[in-house]
Design a protein around this motif. Structure first.
Motif, PDB file in Angstrom:
ATOM      1  N   GLU A   1      29.272  40.030  38.000  1.00 20.41           N
ATOM      2  CA  GLU A   1      30.325  39.859  36.985  1.00 20.41           C
ATOM      3  C   GLU A   1      29.746  40.134  35.596  1.00 20.41           C
ATOM      4  N   GLN A   2      30.532  40.816  34.778  1.00 23.07           N
ATOM      5  CA  GLN A   2      30.048  41.182  33.443  1.00 23.07           C
ATOM      6  C   GLN A   2      30.075  39.994  32.479  1.00 23.07           C
ATOM      7  N   HIS A   3      31.128  39.187  32.542  1.00 23.31           N
ATOM      8  CA  HIS A   3      31.308  38.110  31.579  1.00 23.31           C
ATOM      9  C   HIS A   3      31.057  36.745  32.225  1.00 23.31           C
ATOM     10  N   PRO A   4      30.296  35.888  31.552  1.00 20.37           N
ATOM     11  CA  PRO A   4      30.084  34.541  32.094  1.00 20.37           C
ATOM     12  C   PRO A   4      31.339  33.681  31.941  1.00 20.37           C
ATOM     13  N   LEU A   5      31.428  32.643  32.772  1.00 18.22           N
ATOM     14  CA  LEU A   5      32.522  31.680  32.716  1.00 18.22           C
ATOM     15  C   LEU A   5      32.041  30.425  32.006  1.00 18.22           C
ATOM     16  N   LYS A   6      32.899  29.830  31.183  1.00 16.81           N
ATOM     17  CA  LYS A   6      32.555  28.564  30.535  1.00 16.81           C
ATOM     18  C   LYS A   6      32.838  27.434  31.514  1.00 16.81           C
ATOM     19  N   PHE A   7      31.935  26.432  31.518  1.00 20.26           N
ATOM     20  CA  PHE A   7      32.147  25.290  32.413  1.00 20.26           C
ATOM     21  C   PHE A   7      31.791  23.994  31.710  1.00 20.26           C
ATOM     22  N   SER A   8      32.335  22.906  32.251  1.00 25.78           N
ATOM     23  CA  SER A   8      31.968  21.544  31.870  1.00 25.78           C
ATOM     24  C   SER A   8      31.723  20.767  33.147  1.00 25.78           C
ATOM     25  N   GLN A   9      30.756  19.849  33.100  1.00 25.59           N
ATOM     26  CA  GLN A   9      30.456  19.038  34.277  1.00 25.59           C
ATOM     27  C   GLN A   9      29.990  17.664  33.826  1.00 25.59           C
ATOM     28  N   MET A  10      30.463  16.645  34.535  1.00 28.65           N
ATOM     29  CA  MET A  10      30.098  15.264  34.244  1.00 28.65           C
ATOM     30  C   MET A  10      29.444  14.671  35.480  1.00 28.65           C
TER      31      MET A  10
END
Length: 123
Positions: A91-100
């Motif tokens: 994939e060319q573009h990274p994905l934004k993530f949040s994790q707790m």
């Protein structure tokens, strides 16, 4: 116990392990642990590892942007909130993530994950 040191060490270990061999994450969870991954709830170490190993991508790289933490309760737990980028192979573009993560101390002096909530950020 320094919550910041615990959080930093945990986050480095967790994402290094996730990115190299997700099956090795099993020892971080116990039977009472729960994962919520994009609204899907999974309970128990074996079920959590099966969920993570069954994700529709084989290779990825987490790039952590922020780590925030707080002590949690009188038992020495730690709440950890992570945000960053997830780069999937091909994939060319990274994905934004949040994790707790809610980390609970063990009698052996380490921590296990009681609660784990993961969410991609599309905004």
């Amino acid at each position: 116990m320094d919550p910041d040191a615990v959080a930093k060490a945990f986050v480095e270990h967790y994402y290094r392990t996730f990115d190299s061999n997700r099956a090795d994450l099993g020892n971080l969870y116990q039977d009472g642990s729960m994962l919520t991954f994009e609204e899907a709830k999974t309970q128990g170490s074996q079920a959590i590892v099966a969920k993570l190993a069954g994700l529709p991508f084989q290779q990825c790289l987490h790039k952590v942007s922020t780590v925030d933490c707080q002590p949690s309760g009188p038992g020495g737990g730690v709440l950890v909130f992570v945000s960053g980028l997830l780069q999937l192979a091909g994939e060319q573009h990274p994905l934004k993530f949040s994790q707790m993560f809610h980390l609970i101390p063990t009698p052996q002096g380490s921590f296990y994950v009681l609660n784990d909530i993961f969410r991609l950020n599309y905004a």
